[in-house]
Every structure is written in structure tokens, then in C-alpha cells.
Write a protein that holds these residues in place. Structure first.
Motif, PDB file in Angstrom:
ATOM      1  N   ALA A 113      22.196 -54.848  59.046  1.00 18.06           N
ATOM      2  CA  ALA A 113      21.638 -56.186  59.371  1.00 18.06           C
ATOM      3  C   ALA A 113      20.447 -56.432  60.056  1.00 18.06           C
ATOM      4  O   ALA A 113      20.200 -55.738  61.022  1.00 18.06           O
ATOM      5  N   ASP A 114      19.442 -57.273  59.771  1.00 14.66           N
ATOM      6  CA  ASP A 114      18.348 -57.556  60.363  1.00 14.66           C
ATOM      7  C   ASP A 114      18.549 -58.341  61.735  1.00 14.66           C
ATOM      8  O   ASP A 114      19.536 -58.823  61.812  1.00 14.66           O
ATOM      9  N   ASP A 115      17.592 -58.061  62.748  1.00 10.04           N
ATOM     10  CA  ASP A 115      17.594 -58.873  63.756  1.00 10.04           C
ATOM     11  C   ASP A 115      17.966 -60.371  63.456  1.00 10.04           C
ATOM     12  O   ASP A 115      17.278 -61.071  62.600  1.00 10.04           O
ATOM     13  N   ILE A 172      27.500 -52.280  57.914  1.00 10.70           N
ATOM     14  CA  ILE A 172      26.855 -53.476  57.476  1.00 10.70           C
ATOM     15  C   ILE A 172      26.163 -54.144  58.670  1.00 10.70           C
ATOM     16  O   ILE A 172      25.109 -54.451  58.705  1.00 10.70           O
ATOM     17  N   ARG A 173      26.906 -53.849  60.073  1.00 11.57           N
ATOM     18  CA  ARG A 173      25.949 -54.164  61.080  1.00 11.57           C
ATOM     19  C   ARG A 173      24.767 -53.374  61.404  1.00 11.57           C
ATOM     20  O   ARG A 173      23.787 -53.671  61.934  1.00 11.57           O
ATOM     21  N   ALA A 174      24.819 -51.932  61.192  1.00 12.20           N
ATOM     22  CA  ALA A 174      23.680 -51.301  61.292  1.00 12.20           C
ATOM     23  C   ALA A 174      22.647 -51.678  60.418  1.00 12.20           C
ATOM     24  O   ALA A 174      21.363 -51.575  60.887  1.00 12.20           O
ATOM     25  N   TRP A 184      20.758 -61.656  62.575  1.00 12.89           N
ATOM     26  CA  TRP A 184      22.055 -61.864  61.837  1.00 12.89           C
ATOM     27  C   TRP A 184      23.217 -61.475  62.540  1.00 12.89           C
ATOM     28  O   TRP A 184      23.284 -60.630  63.514  1.00 12.89           O
ATOM     29  N   GLU A 185      24.232 -62.310  62.470  1.00 10.21           N
ATOM     30  CA  GLU A 185      25.386 -61.956  63.315  1.00 10.21           C
ATOM     31  C   GLU A 185      26.303 -61.553  62.129  1.00 10.21           C
ATOM     32  O   GLU A 185      26.622 -62.352  60.961  1.00 10.21           O
ATOM     33  N   VAL A 186      27.068 -60.248  62.369  1.00 15.84           N
ATOM     34  CA  VAL A 186      28.014 -59.939  61.501  1.00 15.84           C
ATOM     35  C   VAL A 186      29.504 -60.058  62.106  1.00 15.84           C
ATOM     36  O   VAL A 186      29.840 -59.711  63.204  1.00 15.84           O
ATOM     37  N   ARG A 187      30.249 -60.660  61.290  1.00 16.59           N
ATOM     38  CA  ARG A 187      31.583 -61.166  61.988  1.00 16.59           C
ATOM     39  C   ARG A 187      32.826 -60.325  60.972  1.00 16.59           C
ATOM     40  O   ARG A 187      32.901 -60.551  59.754  1.00 16.59           O
ATOM     41  N   ALA A 188      33.652 -59.540  61.523  1.00 23.11           N
ATOM     42  CA  ALA A 188      34.830 -59.047  60.773  1.00 23.11           C
ATOM     43  C   ALA A 188      36.091 -59.881  61.233  1.00 23.11           C
ATOM     44  O   ALA A 188      36.379 -60.252  62.212  1.00 23.11           O
TER      45      ALA A 188
END
Length: 86
Positions: free
Chosen positions: A5-7, A1-3, A9-13
Motif C-alpha cells: 500500500a502507498d503512503d 497488501i499492507r506492505a 493508504w490505510e488497510v483494515r482487516a
């Protein structure tokens, strides 16, 4: 998902325990509540109504749980009915 994600965007697990059987998560851990505050997208097991209430900007929710019957609580139904959540 992180890979993917557009610039910008923050991905939090969130590392707290979850439950994936049936309708999935039914409660909300403190770390999930904190991460949900400004979330636009949620991917997890189930969709607790408390998460919908804690995330006023939530627009998309994806549950990997086997069912959805248990998540269709008034807060979730209202968000869907208002067109805020899909």
C-alpha cells in the motif's frame, strides 16, 4: 497488501466470519459495515449489496469467491452502471 500500500493508504482487516463457497459473502457484519464507511477498495469473498450501499466511496471491489452471479443485485448493478464501481 499492507506492505504494497502507498503512503496515506490505510488497510483494515475485518476479523468477522465469512463464507468463501460459491458467490461468497451474502450478508454484512457490523465490523465490516464500520470499516466500509470510507473505503475505496474492498477485497473479500463476494460483494454484498449492503456493503456497496454502506461504502459510497467504493471504487474497486475484488471478490475471491468462485462465482459472481449472486452479487449482481440492483445496488451493485447500479454502482457499476454509474461508473462508480469496477
Amino acid at each position: 497488501i499492507r506492505a504494497a500500500a502507498d503512503d496515506g493508504w490505510e488497510v483494515r482487516a475485518v476479523a468477522s466470519m465469512t463464507h468463501s463457497a460459491g458467490d461468497g459473502r451474502t450478508g454484512l457484519s457490523g465490523d465490516l459495515r464500520e470499516a466500509a464507511g470510507d473505503a475505496e477498495v474492498y477485497f473479500g469473498f463476494g460483494l454484498p449489496p449492503q456493503l456497496v450501499e454502506a461504502a459510497p466511496g467504493l471504487r474497486w471491489a475484488q471478490s475471491a469467491a468462485a462465482g459472481v452471479r449472486g452479487i449482481l443485485k440492483p445496488a451493485v448493478r447500479a454502482a457499476i452502471g454509474e461508473g462508480r464501481l469496477v
